[in-house]
Design an enzyme around this catalytic site. Structure first.
Site, PDB file in Angstrom:
ATOM      1  N   CYS A 137       0.912  -1.263  -0.173  1.00  0.00           N
ATOM      2  CA  CYS A 137      -0.038  -0.174  -0.099  1.00  0.00           C
ATOM      3  C   CYS A 137       0.830   1.390   0.053  1.00  0.00           C
ATOM      4  O   CYS A 137       1.361   1.889   1.168  1.00  0.00           O
ATOM      5  CB  CYS A 137      -0.948   0.011   1.217  1.00  0.00           C
ATOM      6  N   CYS A 140      -0.449   4.153   2.232  1.00  0.00           N
ATOM      7  CA  CYS A 140      -0.435   4.043   3.514  1.00  0.00           C
ATOM      8  C   CYS A 140       1.208   4.112   3.914  1.00  0.00           C
ATOM      9  O   CYS A 140       1.569   4.594   4.873  1.00  0.00           O
ATOM     10  CB  CYS A 140      -0.500   2.566   3.917  1.00  0.00           C
ATOM     11  N   ASP A 141       2.204   3.796   3.081  1.00  0.00           N
ATOM     12  CA  ASP A 141       3.548   3.622   3.479  1.00  0.00           C
ATOM     13  C   ASP A 141       4.564   4.426   2.611  1.00  0.00           C
ATOM     14  O   ASP A 141       5.759   4.626   3.086  1.00  0.00           O
ATOM     15  CB  ASP A 141       4.092   2.167   3.524  1.00  0.00           C
TER      16      ASP A 141
HETATM   17  C1  LIG Z   1       0.179  -3.873   5.879  1.00  0.00           C
HETATM   18  C2  LIG Z   1      -0.935  -2.994   5.732  1.00  0.00           C
HETATM   19  C3  LIG Z   1      -0.654  -1.841   6.342  1.00  0.00           C
HETATM   20  C4  LIG Z   1      -1.687  -0.558   6.162  1.00  0.00           C
HETATM   21  N1  LIG Z   1      -1.602   0.587   6.504  1.00  0.00           N
HETATM   22  C5  LIG Z   1      -2.450   1.384   6.541  1.00  0.00           C
HETATM   23  C6  LIG Z   1      -2.198   2.709   7.099  1.00  0.00           C
HETATM   24  O1  LIG Z   1      -1.250   3.055   7.466  1.00  0.00           O
HETATM   25  N2  LIG Z   1      -3.295   3.800   7.122  1.00  0.00           N
HETATM   26  C7  LIG Z   1      -4.515   3.255   6.543  1.00  0.00           C
HETATM   27  O2  LIG Z   1      -5.458   4.065   6.452  1.00  0.00           O
HETATM   28  N3  LIG Z   1      -4.787   2.033   6.174  1.00  0.00           N
HETATM   29  C8  LIG Z   1      -3.684   1.104   5.999  1.00  0.00           C
HETATM   30  N4  LIG Z   1      -4.066  -0.200   5.555  1.00  0.00           N
HETATM   31  C9  LIG Z   1      -5.315  -0.450   5.157  1.00  0.00           C
HETATM   32  C10 LIG Z   1      -6.409  -0.726   6.268  1.00  0.00           C
HETATM   33  O3  LIG Z   1      -5.749  -1.729   6.727  1.00  0.00           O
HETATM   34  C11 LIG Z   1      -7.738  -1.280   5.320  1.00  0.00           C
HETATM   35  O4  LIG Z   1      -8.029  -0.351   4.510  1.00  0.00           O
HETATM   36  C12 LIG Z   1      -8.451  -1.415   6.444  1.00  0.00           C
HETATM   37  O5  LIG Z   1      -8.103  -2.285   7.424  1.00  0.00           O
HETATM   38  C13 LIG Z   1      -9.940  -1.931   5.909  1.00  0.00           C
HETATM   39  O6  LIG Z   1     -10.824  -2.165   6.940  1.00  0.00           O
HETATM   40  P1  LIG Z   1     -12.040  -3.235   7.013  1.00  0.00           P
HETATM   41  O7  LIG Z   1     -12.744  -3.069   8.481  1.00  0.00           O
HETATM   42  O8  LIG Z   1     -12.989  -2.809   5.698  1.00  0.00           O
HETATM   43  O9  LIG Z   1     -11.608  -4.672   6.738  1.00  0.00           O
HETATM   44  P2  LIG Z   1     -10.441  -5.365   7.359  1.00  0.00           P
HETATM   45  O10 LIG Z   1      -9.464  -4.538   8.243  1.00  0.00           O
HETATM   46  O11 LIG Z   1      -9.790  -6.277   6.153  1.00  0.00           O
HETATM   47  O12 LIG Z   1     -11.182  -6.440   8.379  1.00  0.00           O
HETATM   48  C14 LIG Z   1     -11.990  -7.506   7.794  1.00  0.00           C
HETATM   49  C15 LIG Z   1     -12.434  -8.074   8.958  1.00  0.00           C
HETATM   50  O13 LIG Z   1     -13.573  -9.248   8.602  1.00  0.00           O
HETATM   51  C16 LIG Z   1     -13.182 -10.459   8.866  1.00  0.00           C
HETATM   52  N5  LIG Z   1     -13.926 -11.434   8.466  1.00  0.00           N
HETATM   53  C17 LIG Z   1     -13.386 -11.584   7.074  1.00  0.00           C
HETATM   54  N6  LIG Z   1     -14.126 -12.761   6.627  1.00  0.00           N
HETATM   55  C18 LIG Z   1     -15.055 -13.268   7.885  1.00  0.00           C
HETATM   56  C19 LIG Z   1     -16.254 -14.241   8.058  1.00  0.00           C
HETATM   57  N7  LIG Z   1     -16.545 -15.038   7.042  1.00  0.00           N
HETATM   58  N8  LIG Z   1     -16.646 -14.325   9.183  1.00  0.00           N
HETATM   59  C20 LIG Z   1     -16.190 -13.637  10.154  1.00  0.00           C
HETATM   60  N9  LIG Z   1     -15.492 -12.403   9.991  1.00  0.00           N
HETATM   61  C21 LIG Z   1     -14.722 -12.199   8.827  1.00  0.00           C
HETATM   62  C22 LIG Z   1     -11.683 -10.411   9.448  1.00  0.00           C
HETATM   63  O14 LIG Z   1     -11.403 -11.472  10.470  1.00  0.00           O
HETATM   64  C23 LIG Z   1     -11.450  -9.200   9.793  1.00  0.00           C
HETATM   65  O15 LIG Z   1     -11.837  -8.810  11.131  1.00  0.00           O
HETATM   66  C24 LIG Z   1      -2.900  -1.014   5.515  1.00  0.00           C
HETATM   67  C25 LIG Z   1      -3.321  -2.428   5.043  1.00  0.00           C
HETATM   68  C26 LIG Z   1      -2.126  -3.213   5.124  1.00  0.00           C
HETATM   69  C27 LIG Z   1      -2.582  -4.802   4.784  1.00  0.00           C
END
Ligand SMILES: Cc1cc2nc3c(=O)[nH]c(=O)nc-3n(C[C@H](O)[C@H](O)[C@H](O)COP(=O)(O)OP(=O)(O)OC[C@H]3O[C@@H](n4cnc5c(N)ncnc54)[C@H](O)[C@@H]3O)c2cc1C
Length: 321
Positions: A137, A140-141
């Site tokens: 990303c 992000c980084d």
């Molecule tokens: C290495 C890394 C660094 C990042 N750094 C940044 C940053 O510095 N700043 C920033 O703004 N963004 C950053 N991001 C992006 C950010 O993490 C994501 O945009 C954000 O986490 C998305 O949130 P979300 O809640 O949509 O999904 P996610 O955080 O992906 O959460 C998904 C959730 O769904 C659950 N889930 C999935 N399938 C099921 C199922 N069948 N049953 C029950 N639960 C389920 C998982 O367990 C998880 O808890 C980074 C991402 C990565 C990978």
């Protein structure tokens, strides 16, 4: 005997989208449950420094931020459940979810916040260098690599956008692509080719992320030319893998409308999916921004949409009496 659990609002996923939806739903008096999945706290628990989540002047740690979000959601009345959902019936009322634990969940509304995982090259050295120079990303980084040499791996729209974005921070960006032409849209390619800070290595794949120094950090990439087999090393401090994302939507295939990339479709400007009472937020419905703060923002929207839906249902039920 099968365990059952009933709720007005079930939230699937415990990343920033799911936990923000929980905070808003709980504060609306809806007593939501969050089913956490196999990655409690979501993707931010896999990173270290987060510098772009508003409200913190200093760099914070991703896992800490998610612990705080969970504590806030619990503090206002959310129930957390450690389970992974393996089957859903979105047409039944109440909506029925089946967990790996064997528990059956019955919900008047469902908020889907299951995220989208970045695809990686799956090299052991890449895994080892995550957080030490290997990232998926640039938004992000990228800021952490100001004035440094960086590489982007990929050839689609995301890869080209990430390379262009990185030129805000670095004047030495290398795009590495497996083929001799890009899949990105022509307009993006034109901007890429016109940018003197980006060079391209064609027909090549990364075979090794090379670390060095103390503490260990990325110092280079080994690259194999697919036509000649020759392996060479380029010196870079940051490498951004941009070969796509996989939204966690298999569960909903055939029940909800998905777009051609597998993301959940929502009505523009809302979090409403193709089934009334089912809402989607965060990365699972957003293939453009994919940030913690945008996930949190749409999580808030989903809870407000769910609250309005429930209020309208109750009003209709009363009017029908
Ligand atoms: C290495 C890394 C660094 C990042 N750094 C940044 C940053 O510095 N700043 C920033 O703004 N963004 C950053 N991001 C992006 C950010 O993490 C994501 O945009 C954000 O986490 C998305 O949130 P979300 O809640 O949509 O999904 P996610 O955080 O992906 O959460 C998904 C959730 O769904 C659950 N889930 C999935 N399938 C099921 C199922 N069948 N049953 C029950 N639960 C389920 C998982 O367990 C998880 O808890 C980074 C991402 C990565 C990978």
């Amino acid at each position: 005997m099968t365990n059952t659990m009933s709720t007005r609002v079930a939230i699937l996923g415990s990343g920033p989208a799911g936990l923000t939806a929980a905070i808003y739903a709980a504060r609306a008096g809806l007593s939501p449950i969050v089913i956490q999945g196999i990655q409690p706290g979501g993707q931010l628990t896999t990173t270290t420094d987060v510098e772009n989540y508003p409200g913190f002047r200093d760099v914070i740690q991703g896992p800490w931020l998610m612990e705080e979000m969970q504590a806030q959601a619990e503090h206002v009345g959310t129930r957390m459940v450690w389970d992974h959902i393996s089957a859903v019936d979105l047409k039944s009322r109440p909506i029925r979810l089946t967990g790996d634990s064997g528990t059956q969940y019955f919900a008047d509304t469902l908020i889907i916040a299951t995220g989208a995982q970045a695809k990686w090259l799956n090299l052991p050295s890449e895994e080892h260098m995550k957080g030490r120079g290997a990232s998926a990303c640039a938004t992000c980084d990228g800021f952490f690599y100001r004035g440094k040499r960086v590489a982007v791996i990929g050839g689609g729209n995301t890869a080209v956008e990430e390379a262009l974005y990185l030129t805000n921070h670095s004047h030495d960006v290398t795009l590495i692509h497996r083929r001799d032409s890009l899949r990105a849209e022509k307009i993006l390619q034109d901007r890429l080719f016109a940018n003197s800070h980006i060079k391209i290595i064609w027909d090549s794949e990364v075979t090794e992320f090379v670390g060095g120094g103390e503490p260990e950090a990325l110092i280079g990439l080994d690259i194999k030319n697919r036509l000649t087999g020759e392996v060479s090393r380029i010196d870079v401090e940051g490498a951004f893998v941009a070969i796509g994302h996989k939204p966690a939507t298999e569960l909903f295939d055939g029940q909800l409308k998905l777009d051609s990339d597998g993301y959940l479709e929502v009505e523009t400007g809302t979090t409403k999916t193709s089934i009334p009472g089912v809402f989607a937020c965060g990365d699972v419905m957003d293939k453009i921004y994919r940030q913690a703060v945008t996930a949190a923002g749409t999580g808030c929207m989903a809870a407000l949409d769910a609250e309005k839906y429930l209020a309208a249902q109750e009003f209709e039920a009363l009017a029908a009496e």
